[in-house]
Design an enzyme around this catalytic site. Structure first.
Site, PDB file in Angstrom:
ATOM      1  CD  GLU A  39       4.879  27.797  -4.185  1.00 55.89           C
ATOM      2  OE1 GLU A  39       4.807  28.637  -3.283  1.00 55.89           O
ATOM      3  OE2 GLU A  39       3.888  27.270  -4.689  1.00 55.89           O
ATOM      4  CG  ASN A  58       6.412  21.518  -7.451  1.00 53.38           C
ATOM      5  OD1 ASN A  58       6.266  21.196  -8.633  1.00 53.38           O
ATOM      6  ND2 ASN A  58       5.388  21.864  -6.671  1.00 53.38           N
ATOM      7  CG  HIS A 113      -1.463  26.700 -10.130  1.00 50.37           C
ATOM      8  ND1 HIS A 113      -2.438  25.766  -9.861  1.00 50.37           N
ATOM      9  CD2 HIS A 113      -0.438  26.417  -9.300  1.00 50.37           C
ATOM     10  CE1 HIS A 113      -2.023  24.965  -8.893  1.00 50.37           C
ATOM     11  NE2 HIS A 113      -0.807  25.328  -8.531  1.00 50.37           N
ATOM     12  CD  GLU A 157       1.377  22.656  -7.142  1.00 54.48           C
ATOM     13  OE1 GLU A 157       0.725  23.705  -7.034  1.00 54.48           O
ATOM     14  OE2 GLU A 157       2.296  22.345  -6.366  1.00 54.48           O
ATOM     15  CG  ASP A 214      -5.327  24.892 -11.404  1.00 53.14           C
ATOM     16  OD1 ASP A 214      -4.531  25.735 -11.845  1.00 53.14           O
ATOM     17  OD2 ASP A 214      -5.598  24.769 -10.186  1.00 53.14           O
TER      18      ASP A 214
HETATM   19  O1  G3I Z   1      -9.392  22.921   6.529  1.00 51.86           O
HETATM   20  C1  G3I Z   1      -9.621  24.290   6.906  1.00 51.86           C
HETATM   21  C2  G3I Z   1     -11.050  24.491   7.324  1.00 51.86           C
HETATM   22  O2  G3I Z   1     -11.283  23.741   8.491  1.00 51.86           O
HETATM   23  C3  G3I Z   1     -11.293  25.973   7.568  1.00 51.86           C
HETATM   24  O3  G3I Z   1     -12.639  26.194   7.844  1.00 51.86           O
HETATM   25  C4  G3I Z   1     -10.917  26.784   6.330  1.00 51.86           C
HETATM   26  C5  G3I Z   1     -11.083  28.289   6.558  1.00 51.86           C
HETATM   27  O4  G3I Z   1     -10.129  29.030   5.862  1.00 51.86           O
HETATM   28  O5  G3I Z   1      -9.582  26.519   6.024  1.00 51.86           O
HETATM   29  C6  G3I Z   1      -9.335  25.170   5.716  1.00 51.86           C
HETATM   30  O6  G3I Z   1      -7.980  25.000   5.389  1.00 51.86           O
HETATM   31  C7  G3I Z   1      -7.596  25.501   4.129  1.00 51.86           C
HETATM   32  C8  G3I Z   1      -7.031  24.326   3.325  1.00 51.86           C
HETATM   33  O7  G3I Z   1      -6.543  24.808   2.107  1.00 51.86           O
HETATM   34  C9  G3I Z   1      -8.077  23.252   3.058  1.00 51.86           C
HETATM   35  O8  G3I Z   1      -9.060  23.717   2.166  1.00 51.86           O
HETATM   36  C10 G3I Z   1      -6.550  26.550   4.337  1.00 51.86           C
HETATM   37  O9  G3I Z   1      -7.104  27.696   4.963  1.00 51.86           O
HETATM   38  C11 G3I Z   1      -5.970  26.948   2.998  1.00 51.86           C
HETATM   39  O10 G3I Z   1      -4.848  27.813   3.223  1.00 51.86           O
HETATM   40  C12 G3I Z   1      -5.477  25.722   2.257  1.00 51.86           C
HETATM   41  O11 G3I Z   1      -5.049  26.157   1.007  1.00 51.86           O
HETATM   42  C13 G3I Z   1      -4.190  25.284   0.305  1.00 51.86           C
HETATM   43  C14 G3I Z   1      -2.923  26.056  -0.064  1.00 51.86           C
HETATM   44  O12 G3I Z   1      -2.113  25.265  -0.909  1.00 51.86           O
HETATM   45  C15 G3I Z   1      -2.120  26.437   1.156  1.00 51.86           C
HETATM   46  O13 G3I Z   1      -1.604  25.302   1.802  1.00 51.86           O
HETATM   47  C16 G3I Z   1      -4.917  24.804  -0.939  1.00 51.86           C
HETATM   48  O14 G3I Z   1      -5.984  23.945  -0.550  1.00 51.86           O
HETATM   49  C17 G3I Z   1      -3.956  24.052  -1.849  1.00 51.86           C
HETATM   50  O15 G3I Z   1      -4.596  23.767  -3.063  1.00 51.86           O
HETATM   51  C18 G3I Z   1      -2.755  24.934  -2.120  1.00 51.86           C
HETATM   52  O16 G3I Z   1      -1.867  24.226  -2.912  1.00 51.86           O
HETATM   53  C19 G3I Z   1      -0.705  24.950  -3.351  1.00 51.86           C
HETATM   54  C20 G3I Z   1       0.439  23.974  -3.420  1.00 51.86           C
HETATM   55  O17 G3I Z   1       0.612  23.357  -2.167  1.00 51.86           O
HETATM   56  C21 G3I Z   1       1.740  24.675  -3.860  1.00 51.86           C
HETATM   57  N1  G3I Z   1       1.528  25.377  -5.104  1.00 51.86           N
HETATM   58  C22 G3I Z   1       0.421  26.309  -5.135  1.00 51.86           C
HETATM   59  C23 G3I Z   1      -0.871  25.591  -4.749  1.00 51.86           C
HETATM   60  C24 G3I Z   1      -2.044  26.517  -4.826  1.00 51.86           C
HETATM   61  O18 G3I Z   1      -1.905  27.556  -3.904  1.00 51.86           O
END
Ligand code: G3I
Length: 355
Positions: free
Chosen positions: A158, A202, A238, A268, A270
């Site tokens: 990105e 990506n 997405h 990615e 969905d």
């Molecule tokens: O693990 C913690 C948990 O302990 C806590 O209670 C909770 C409260 O917010 O947060 C949890 O962490 C989250 C994590 O996902 C695990 O679920 C983070 O806040 C959250 O920011 C994180 O989001 C991820 C996001 O990227 C940011 O890194 C998503 O799972 C993930 O699917 C998403 O993936 C991105 C790709 O990397 C890049 N392209 C877009 C895609 C979707 O946004």
């Protein structure tokens, strides 16, 4: 109670095996998605989070259907880097070993992303040379650690804005501290650390021909002309069920990147649905999935399609888009949805493309 319902109940009461049979009838049968995709030399993947792997439905469904595993969050720099020389490897080590145990290839995601800058680094107030020195050391260390085990890395994630220009310092720590100086070298550092890993750029919003994908195309062309070791382009994909892409444009876009000598992956994928899904929405979702897989199957040079999550219960969508969900191929009980069968059908057509 109607006679029919009564008879069915009697059958299940006296022949409990019939119930098991009825449940099994809903379960998918071989060949599974990974078997069909392999016929095309196409990897079919899922992303997973460490927490999702505690879920029995995921542990059963993911390795049965998918032969590629993207580490969804646990290899992002903010997850791995705890400070200079400090690394957190427990989660990715576990996930990678689990994927390998199930014959899955591993995709590394990601090395440079404005949304995953280690918090200590943001606060450290370093100069450009120091930031780049950290990045070089980080890439050498992490890519080196998994050398030979991670088949592809999203080196840059990105880096473009909506108009297809490199992000500026307002939205990206890397641009703020390094200008454009962080674009080329990460590929060279990654190549040096693991010469066989496939190196990707990506991004989202680039699946069709538009201003952003034009910018990506121009950037990649320039990088190739400058001998930057880049092997592939990842289109995240997405998609909202209500706004499918124009698939003619997707196909044209894919082809122009492949013509540069690159591979393309849908990294990615969905398709999110608003509200409780209706049969019509599920059918439409299935058509959208089929659209992507038809292109993947028919276009030599598309080497992989990864679903962003193994099943609806572990999708990132409900947490990120209020009121949306049901974005993947398996429902809350891990039963296959119409989209699953549409993907299967698409994979059953146009055989042996990449052979
Ligand atoms: O693990 C913690 C948990 O302990 C806590 O209670 C909770 C409260 O917010 O947060 C949890 O962490 C989250 C994590 O996902 C695990 O679920 C983070 O806040 C959250 O920011 C994180 O989001 C991820 C996001 O990227 C940011 O890194 C998503 O799972 C993930 O699917 C998403 O993936 C991105 C790709 O990397 C890049 N392209 C877009 C895609 C979707 O946004």
């Amino acid at each position: 109670m109607s006679r029919i319902i009564r008879s069915v109940l009697i059958v299940f009461l006296f022949f409990p095996g019939a119930l098991a049979f009825a449940q099994e009838a809903a379960a998918p049968a071989a060949p599974f998605l990974r078997d069909l995709a392999a016929e095309h030399n196409l990897l079919i993947g899922t992303s997973l989070q460490r927490g999702g792997l505690n879920n029995p439905g995921v542990r059963k469904t993911a390795p049965r259907e998918f032969d590629s595993l993207t580490i969804e969050n646990e290899l992002k720099p903010a997850s791995v880097s705890g400070g200079p020389g400090s690394y957190f490897y427990i989660a990715p080590d576990y996930m990678i070993a689990w994927g390998e145990e199930h014959g899955m290839k591993i995709r590394g995601h990601t090395l440079v992303w404005h949304n995953s800058v280690p918090s200590w680094l943001k606060k450290a107030n370093l100069k450009k040379d120091q930031v780049l020195a950290f990045l070089q050391d980080y890439i050498a260390t992490v890519v080196g650690r998994y050398k030979g085990r991670i088949y592809a890395w999203d080196v840059l994630n990105e880096v473009l804005d909506e108009k297809g220009r490199l992000r500026d310092g307002k939205t990206s720590f890397w641009a703020e501290t390094c200008g454009d100086g962080y674009i080329e070298e990460p590929f060279r550092w990654a190549r040096a650390a693991d010469p066989k890993a496939r190196l990707f750029i990506n991004d989202y919003g680039v699946a069709v021909v538009n201003a952003k994908s034009n910018g990506l195309y121009a950037l990649v062309k320039k990088l190739l002309a400058r001998q930057v070791p880049i092997d592939g382009v990842g289109f995240q994909c997405h998609v909202a069920e209500k706004s499918p892409p124009n698939f003619k444009s997707v196909a044209e876009n894919v082809r122009r990147f492949i013509a540069l000598g690159l591979e393309v992956q849908f990294t990615e994928l969905d398709v999110r649905i608003q509200g409780e899904p209706t049969p019509e929405q599920l059918k439409h979702q299935a058509e959208i999935y089929a659209g992507f897989f038809e292109i993947a199957v028919l276009t030599r040079g598309v080497t992989g399609v990864t679903l962003w999550g193994a099943a609806d219960p572990v999708s990132w969508i409900p947490g990120a888009y209020n009121g949306f969900g049901s974005a993947l191929l398996f429902d809350d009980e891990y039963n296959p949805k119409p989209a699953y069968f549409a993907v299967k059908e698409a994979l059953g057509r146009g055989r042996l493309k990449n052979k």
